[in-house]
Design a protein around this motif. Structure first.
Motif, PDB file in Angstrom:
ATOM      1  N   LEU A  21       0.848  -1.380   0.115  1.00 28.72           N
ATOM      2  CA  LEU A  21      -0.051   0.004  -0.100  1.00 28.72           C
ATOM      3  C   LEU A  21       0.740   1.236  -0.063  1.00 28.72           C
ATOM      4  O   LEU A  21       0.499   2.212  -1.038  1.00 28.72           O
ATOM      5  CB  LEU A  21      -0.851   0.058   1.090  1.00 28.72           C
ATOM      6  CG  LEU A  21      -1.896  -0.971   1.322  1.00 28.72           C
ATOM      7  CD1 LEU A  21      -2.806  -1.009   2.594  1.00 28.72           C
ATOM      8  CD2 LEU A  21      -3.104  -0.748   0.214  1.00 28.72           C
ATOM      9  N   LEU A  22       1.725   1.417   1.150  1.00 30.59           N
ATOM     10  CA  LEU A  22       2.299   2.618   1.104  1.00 30.59           C
ATOM     11  C   LEU A  22       3.438   2.913   0.250  1.00 30.59           C
ATOM     12  O   LEU A  22       3.854   4.221  -0.193  1.00 30.59           O
ATOM     13  CB  LEU A  22       2.931   2.548   2.663  1.00 30.59           C
ATOM     14  CG  LEU A  22       1.911   2.471   3.633  1.00 30.59           C
ATOM     15  CD1 LEU A  22       2.719   2.508   4.940  1.00 30.59           C
ATOM     16  CD2 LEU A  22       1.042   3.572   3.704  1.00 30.59           C
ATOM     17  N   SER A  23       3.945   1.872  -0.403  1.00 27.78           N
ATOM     18  CA  SER A  23       5.105   2.142  -1.650  1.00 27.78           C
ATOM     19  C   SER A  23       4.495   2.633  -2.909  1.00 27.78           C
ATOM     20  O   SER A  23       5.329   2.646  -3.885  1.00 27.78           O
ATOM     21  CB  SER A  23       6.028   0.771  -1.800  1.00 27.78           C
ATOM     22  OG  SER A  23       5.224  -0.254  -2.165  1.00 27.78           O
ATOM     23  N   ALA A  28      -2.524   3.702  -9.113  1.00 29.18           N
ATOM     24  CA  ALA A  28      -1.478   2.805  -9.679  1.00 29.18           C
ATOM     25  C   ALA A  28      -2.494   1.243 -10.063  1.00 29.18           C
ATOM     26  O   ALA A  28      -2.288   0.873 -11.011  1.00 29.18           O
ATOM     27  CB  ALA A  28      -0.704   2.189  -8.725  1.00 29.18           C
ATOM     28  N   GLY A  29      -3.778   1.329  -9.471  1.00 29.74           N
ATOM     29  CA  GLY A  29      -4.580   0.273  -9.843  1.00 29.74           C
ATOM     30  C   GLY A  29      -6.118   0.456  -9.620  1.00 29.74           C
ATOM     31  O   GLY A  29      -6.264   0.839  -8.650  1.00 29.74           O
ATOM     32  N   LYS A  30      -6.728   0.040 -10.799  1.00 28.70           N
ATOM     33  CA  LYS A  30      -8.303   0.352 -10.510  1.00 28.70           C
ATOM     34  C   LYS A  30      -9.082  -0.996 -10.996  1.00 28.70           C
ATOM     35  O   LYS A  30     -10.241  -0.838 -11.319  1.00 28.70           O
ATOM     36  CB  LYS A  30      -8.803   1.456 -11.421  1.00 28.70           C
ATOM     37  CG  LYS A  30      -8.122   2.756 -11.123  1.00 28.70           C
ATOM     38  CD  LYS A  30      -8.330   3.943 -12.118  1.00 28.70           C
ATOM     39  CE  LYS A  30      -7.490   5.091 -11.787  1.00 28.70           C
ATOM     40  NZ  LYS A  30      -7.856   6.296 -12.921  1.00 28.70           N
ATOM     41  N   LEU A  91      -8.047  -3.156   0.350  1.00 27.19           N
ATOM     42  CA  LEU A  91      -7.657  -1.702   0.642  1.00 27.19           C
ATOM     43  C   LEU A  91      -6.885  -1.278  -0.607  1.00 27.19           C
ATOM     44  O   LEU A  91      -6.796  -0.200  -0.823  1.00 27.19           O
ATOM     45  CB  LEU A  91      -6.772  -1.712   1.927  1.00 27.19           C
ATOM     46  CG  LEU A  91      -7.076  -2.011   3.123  1.00 27.19           C
ATOM     47  CD1 LEU A  91      -6.259  -1.939   4.484  1.00 27.19           C
ATOM     48  CD2 LEU A  91      -8.037  -0.435   3.503  1.00 27.19           C
ATOM     49  N   GLN A  92      -6.254  -2.111  -1.308  1.00 28.34           N
ATOM     50  CA  GLN A  92      -5.353  -1.789  -2.719  1.00 28.34           C
ATOM     51  C   GLN A  92      -6.510  -1.297  -3.600  1.00 28.34           C
ATOM     52  O   GLN A  92      -6.331  -0.281  -4.119  1.00 28.34           O
ATOM     53  CB  GLN A  92      -4.740  -2.924  -3.175  1.00 28.34           C
ATOM     54  CG  GLN A  92      -3.306  -3.239  -2.532  1.00 28.34           C
ATOM     55  CD  GLN A  92      -2.703  -4.436  -3.300  1.00 28.34           C
ATOM     56  OE1 GLN A  92      -3.378  -5.156  -3.765  1.00 28.34           O
ATOM     57  NE2 GLN A  92      -1.305  -4.288  -3.253  1.00 28.34           N
ATOM     58  N   PHE A  93      -7.515  -1.895  -3.616  1.00 30.50           N
ATOM     59  CA  PHE A  93      -8.625  -1.457  -4.663  1.00 30.50           C
ATOM     60  C   PHE A  93      -9.205  -0.278  -4.246  1.00 30.50           C
ATOM     61  O   PHE A  93      -9.293   0.670  -5.234  1.00 30.50           O
ATOM     62  CB  PHE A  93      -9.640  -2.681  -5.079  1.00 30.50           C
ATOM     63  CG  PHE A  93     -10.790  -2.166  -5.679  1.00 30.50           C
ATOM     64  CD1 PHE A  93     -10.428  -2.337  -7.105  1.00 30.50           C
ATOM     65  CD2 PHE A  93     -11.997  -1.951  -5.096  1.00 30.50           C
ATOM     66  CE1 PHE A  93     -11.499  -2.097  -8.016  1.00 30.50           C
ATOM     67  CE2 PHE A  93     -13.000  -1.787  -6.259  1.00 30.50           C
ATOM     68  CZ  PHE A  93     -12.696  -1.610  -7.390  1.00 30.50           C
ATOM     69  N   ILE A  94      -9.575   0.042  -3.009  1.00 30.96           N
ATOM     70  CA  ILE A  94     -10.359   1.046  -2.363  1.00 30.96           C
ATOM     71  C   ILE A  94      -9.378   2.281  -2.720  1.00 30.96           C
ATOM     72  O   ILE A  94      -9.666   3.595  -3.321  1.00 30.96           O
ATOM     73  CB  ILE A  94     -10.568   0.979  -1.054  1.00 30.96           C
ATOM     74  CG1 ILE A  94     -11.844   0.112  -0.912  1.00 30.96           C
ATOM     75  CG2 ILE A  94     -11.237   2.387  -0.406  1.00 30.96           C
ATOM     76  CD1 ILE A  94     -12.097  -0.316   0.290  1.00 30.96           C
ATOM     77  N   ARG A  97      -4.460   1.691  -5.223  1.00 33.81           N
ATOM     78  CA  ARG A  97      -2.654   1.525  -5.043  1.00 33.81           C
ATOM     79  C   ARG A  97      -2.293   0.116  -5.492  1.00 33.81           C
ATOM     80  O   ARG A  97      -1.283  -0.317  -5.231  1.00 33.81           O
ATOM     81  CB  ARG A  97      -2.192   1.721  -3.718  1.00 33.81           C
ATOM     82  CG  ARG A  97      -2.470   3.115  -3.309  1.00 33.81           C
ATOM     83  CD  ARG A  97      -2.041   3.284  -1.871  1.00 33.81           C
ATOM     84  NE  ARG A  97      -2.192   4.713  -1.506  1.00 33.81           N
ATOM     85  CZ  ARG A  97      -1.633   5.736  -1.537  1.00 33.81           C
ATOM     86  NH1 ARG A  97      -0.436   5.612  -2.219  1.00 33.81           N
ATOM     87  NH2 ARG A  97      -1.917   7.051  -0.956  1.00 33.81           N
ATOM     88  N   GLY A  98      -3.336  -0.601  -5.992  1.00 36.26           N
ATOM     89  CA  GLY A  98      -3.116  -1.932  -6.972  1.00 36.26           C
ATOM     90  C   GLY A  98      -4.342  -2.536  -7.227  1.00 36.26           C
ATOM     91  O   GLY A  98      -5.173  -2.036  -7.159  1.00 36.26           O
TER      92      GLY A  98
END
Length: 132
Positions: A21-23, A28-30, A91-94, A97-98
């Motif tokens: 997440l933080l990096s 970056a992704g959807k 979390l990445q999707f929301i 970030r990935g």
């Protein structure tokens, strides 16, 4: 709770959050990829990502088995790895970030289970040595 094992749990979670997440920058992704094994064998880079995901969750499985005796059993370890990985993917999707990929979840769970099994193997070896 043992201080070294609790510290290892915190470090493993911090690594997971930091790398997933933080990096990454927002945006970056959807995408959502629900097809199992869709990234496997496409190219070396995607295969490396799967290995990276397994290695990322290996310390998680090891340290949580060390810290929480209930997670030393296969099913609870698998469930904890799945829940943690699913949370990361959501979390990445929301946060965009990935990508949300089931291949990542599978690789993460495999890494967590491998870490748990490594803990169990190491514990068994140490118990046998101490009996001698």
């Amino acid at each position: 709770l043992c201080l070294p094992s609790a510290t290892c749990c915190c470090i493993s979670l911090a690594l997971i959050l930091g790398m997933t997440l933080l990096s990454r920058e927002s945006g970056a992704g959807k995408e959502i990829d629900l097809e199992l094994f869709s990234t496997l064998g496409i190219n070396d880079r995607n295969d490396a990502y799967l290995v990276e995901n397994m290695l990322l969750f290996f310390p998680y499985g090891f340290s949580f088995a060390w810290n929480f005796p209930k997670l030393r059993k296969l099913l609870p370890c698998l469930a904890a790895g799945m829940l943690t990985s699913l949370s990361v993917e959501i979390l990445q999707f929301i946060s965009q970030r990935g990508f949300f990929q089931v291949d990542d979840i599978l690789a993460n769970v495999c890494g967590a289970v491998a870490g748990c099994l490594a803990y169990r193997l190491g514990s068994a070896v140490l118990r046998r040595r101490s009996k001698r």
